[in-house]
Design a protein around this motif. Structure first.
Motif, PDB file in Angstrom:
ATOM      1  N   GLU A   1      23.170  28.875  37.236  1.00 25.42           N
ATOM      2  CA  GLU A   1      23.645  27.494  37.277  1.00 25.42           C
ATOM      3  C   GLU A   1      24.957  27.410  38.071  1.00 25.42           C
ATOM      4  N   ALA A   2      25.869  28.357  37.829  1.00 23.10           N
ATOM      5  CA  ALA A   2      27.155  28.346  38.533  1.00 23.10           C
ATOM      6  C   ALA A   2      26.967  28.532  40.032  1.00 23.10           C
ATOM      7  N   LEU A   3      26.062  29.420  40.432  1.00 23.56           N
ATOM      8  CA  LEU A   3      25.824  29.664  41.852  1.00 23.56           C
ATOM      9  C   LEU A   3      25.063  28.519  42.497  1.00 23.56           C
ATOM     10  N   TRP A   4      24.264  27.803  41.723  1.00 26.28           N
ATOM     11  CA  TRP A   4      23.590  26.621  42.269  1.00 26.28           C
ATOM     12  C   TRP A   4      24.617  25.534  42.575  1.00 26.28           C
ATOM     13  N   GLU A   5      25.605  25.398  41.694  1.00 30.48           N
ATOM     14  CA  GLU A   5      26.649  24.402  41.927  1.00 30.48           C
ATOM     15  C   GLU A   5      27.587  24.813  43.057  1.00 30.48           C
ATOM     16  N   ASN A   6      27.800  26.125  43.216  1.00 31.93           N
ATOM     17  CA  ASN A   6      28.713  26.622  44.244  1.00 31.93           C
ATOM     18  C   ASN A   6      28.169  27.931  44.795  1.00 31.93           C
ATOM     19  N   ALA A   7      27.450  27.849  45.901  1.00 31.39           N
ATOM     20  CA  ALA A   7      26.805  29.031  46.482  1.00 31.39           C
ATOM     21  C   ALA A   7      27.813  30.056  46.971  1.00 31.39           C
ATOM     22  N   ASP A   8      29.055  29.648  47.195  1.00 28.74           N
ATOM     23  CA  ASP A   8      30.090  30.558  47.690  1.00 28.74           C
ATOM     24  C   ASP A   8      30.921  31.169  46.567  1.00 28.74           C
ATOM     25  N   LEU A   9      30.520  30.934  45.337  1.00 24.30           N
ATOM     26  CA  LEU A   9      31.264  31.466  44.199  1.00 24.30           C
ATOM     27  C   LEU A   9      31.322  32.990  44.252  1.00 24.30           C
ATOM     28  N   GLN A  10      32.500  33.558  44.082  1.00 22.19           N
ATOM     29  CA  GLN A  10      32.682  35.005  44.059  1.00 22.19           C
ATOM     30  C   GLN A  10      32.678  35.490  42.608  1.00 22.19           C
ATOM     31  N   LEU A  11      31.683  36.292  42.274  1.00 22.00           N
ATOM     32  CA  LEU A  11      31.579  36.817  40.916  1.00 22.00           C
ATOM     33  C   LEU A  11      32.538  37.995  40.734  1.00 22.00           C
ATOM     34  N   CYS A  12      33.169  38.054  39.574  1.00 23.36           N
ATOM     35  CA  CYS A  12      34.126  39.124  39.273  1.00 23.36           C
ATOM     36  C   CYS A  12      33.385  40.318  38.685  1.00 23.36           C
ATOM     37  N   ILE A  13      32.918  41.208  39.575  1.00 22.32           N
ATOM     38  CA  ILE A  13      32.199  42.409  39.150  1.00 22.32           C
ATOM     39  C   ILE A  13      33.064  43.623  39.512  1.00 22.32           C
ATOM     40  N   PRO A  14      33.455  44.458  38.540  1.00 23.32           N
ATOM     41  CA  PRO A  14      33.146  44.367  37.111  1.00 23.32           C
ATOM     42  C   PRO A  14      33.954  43.277  36.412  1.00 23.32           C
ATOM     43  N   MET A  15      33.495  42.921  35.220  1.00 28.38           N
ATOM     44  CA  MET A  15      34.216  41.942  34.420  1.00 28.38           C
ATOM     45  C   MET A  15      35.408  42.647  33.795  1.00 28.38           C
ATOM     46  N   LYS A  16      36.589  42.344  34.268  1.00 29.81           N
ATOM     47  CA  LYS A  16      37.760  43.184  33.974  1.00 29.81           C
ATOM     48  C   LYS A  16      38.458  42.889  32.655  1.00 29.81           C
ATOM     49  N   PHE A  17      38.107  41.783  32.020  1.00 30.09           N
ATOM     50  CA  PHE A  17      38.849  41.451  30.807  1.00 30.09           C
ATOM     51  C   PHE A  17      38.122  41.908  29.548  1.00 30.09           C
ATOM     52  N   LYS A  18      38.893  42.060  28.497  1.00 35.58           N
ATOM     53  CA  LYS A  18      38.375  42.409  27.171  1.00 35.58           C
ATOM     54  C   LYS A  18      37.612  43.727  27.155  1.00 35.58           C
ATOM     55  N   ARG A  19      38.140  44.712  27.862  1.00 36.51           N
ATOM     56  CA  ARG A  19      37.522  46.026  27.810  1.00 36.51           C
ATOM     57  C   ARG A  19      38.364  46.925  26.904  1.00 36.51           C
ATOM     58  N   ALA A  20      37.707  47.666  26.051  1.00 39.70           N
ATOM     59  CA  ALA A  20      38.428  48.541  25.138  1.00 39.70           C
ATOM     60  C   ALA A  20      37.526  49.707  24.755  1.00 39.70           C
TER      61      ALA A  20
END
Length: 397
Positions: free
Chosen positions: A333-352
């Motif tokens: 859904e997010a990429l349909w709304e914004n095809a240029d969206l840059q995904l944050c891979i890896p997801m850097k938050f909340k890792r423990a």
């Protein structure tokens, strides 16, 4: 039924029907038996699609659920096996006529209307459960309610209440006898165990092989998600099995590359795993399966989970956080709304700790390719396993 199989206990209940654990009467082999009540033509059409796809795969691949046999029930004590390669004419006729053959006309019409209603779900908040680790997560095979669901859900499955309709045809049903998977679905299996990078890599490689096999047969699954991947526990590790072919489409005689040129138009699947083109209501190809795999791979490798508010149902799935309130939005859904969206891979938050390390640079590039807005930019299924192996090897150095 008892002459052929013994039903032991119910092990699952979903939109379509009920799954039982059972045994073959002669050999004692443990099997899973799914009862699909044929109460309206829309359900019947999906059941026949599932049967046709499972017959095509038969027991040909270790990572695809095996179908042992199929039986047709027409009455309380009337049950007969179906011959291989033959579809029950009564059910085919029901699909073509738009009403269950033999049912009162009013019942068939009402059932048809009940499954074609469109409804827009209310926006619901989803809790971020990224990298959550529970000893025994409470899971079931139902989809998460998703923010901003599309208006048109042509492939939406009927609710359980719609699947079981009272009346003269309640006994008409298909029984699918399949191999039994003692590890449950992929959500339950992975989230009930400590994180293990090698196990996750093995799951990803097996899923690559399964989808390459299906696409090679001309089968587009269209509903790949952890709920539809079952696990058999073996001394050498988990063996995953792609299952649930109710929304699949099969095309024959395509030749090399033909499957990626076959277009579909029905908006179907599960929200957090649907490709952008499916979210947008565009025609799409088998490359939509590759996007679904990308969501699963990302979630498995980083142990990303989400939880619907007010429930204890935890499931593996990647997403985008939207706005300051942190609303969870499906990647498609997010990429349909914004095809240029840059995904944050890896997801850097909340890792423990003791979580597995984040995927390396090569795997991150592969995930980005699998989750590309442009379907043609995603790697085809027959190249996917080689790319996964190469990326894991490169990152290991």
């Amino acid at each position: 039924m008892e002459e052929l199989y013994t039903l032991e206990k119910e092990v699952g209940r979903g939109s379509y029907g009920v799954v039982f654990e059972g045994h073959m009467a002669r050999t004692g082999q443990r099997v899973a038996i799914k009862r699909l009540p044929c109460s309206n033509p829309e359900c019947i059409e999906l059941y026949l699609q599932e049967l046709w796809a499972m017959r095509a795969t038969a027991e040909s691949h270790v990572n695809v659920i095996a179908l042992h046999s199929c039986l047709l029930q027409t009455g309380p004590r009337s049950l007969r096996p179906l011959k291989p390669g033959v579809l029950p004419l009564r059910l085919v006729e029901s699909v073509l006529k738009g009403s269950v053959v033999g049912a009162p006309q009013s019942q068939g019409m009402d059932n048809g209307r009940s499954t074609t209603k469109r409804r827009t779900s209310s926006v619901s908040r989803l809790q971020d459960r990224t990298n959550a680790c529970q000893a025994e997560p409470k899971l079931n095979a139902t989809d998460c309610t998703t923010p901003q669901r599309p208006q048109c859900r042509a492939g939406k499955r009927p609710s359980q209440g719609e699947a079981e309709q009272p009346g003269p045809q309640r006994r008409l049903a298909l029984w699918l006898v399949m191999e039994y998977c003692d590890g449950g679905d992929l959500n339950r299996y992975l989230l009930s165990r400590p994180p293990d990078a090698e196990r996750n890599h093995g799951v990803v490689r097996q899923l690559c092989r399964a989808v390459a096999f299906l696409h090679g047969l001309g089968i587009t699954h269209r509903d790949l998600k952890p709920d539809n991947v079952l696990v058999c526990v073996t001394p050498k590790g988990p063996v995953v099995k792609v299952a649930d072919f109710g929304l699949s489409k099969m095309r024959g005689g395509l030749g090399d590359g033909g499957l990626t040129r076959q277009h579909f138009s029905s908006t179907c699947g599960s929200d957090f795993y649907m490709a952008p083109e499916v979210w947008g209501g565009l025609t799409y190809t088998a490359q939509a399966d590759i996007f679904s795999l990308g969501v699963m791979f990302w979630a498995v490798l980083e142990r990303i989970t989400l939880l619907e508010e007010g429930t204890t149902q935890e499931q593996l799935g990647a997403y985008v956080c939207k706005g300051r309130s942190g609303w969870l939005m499906p990647l498609g859904e997010a990429l349909w709304e914004n095809a240029d969206l840059q995904l944050c891979i890896p997801m850097k938050f909340k890792r423990a700790p003791p979580l597995p390390p984040p995927p390396g640079p090569s795997v991150c590039v592969l995930l980005s390719d699998m989750l590309a807005s442009n379907p043609d930019a995603r790697p085809p299924a027959d190249q996917l396993e080689a790319r996964v192996r190469a990326a894991l090897k490169e990152d290991s150095h």
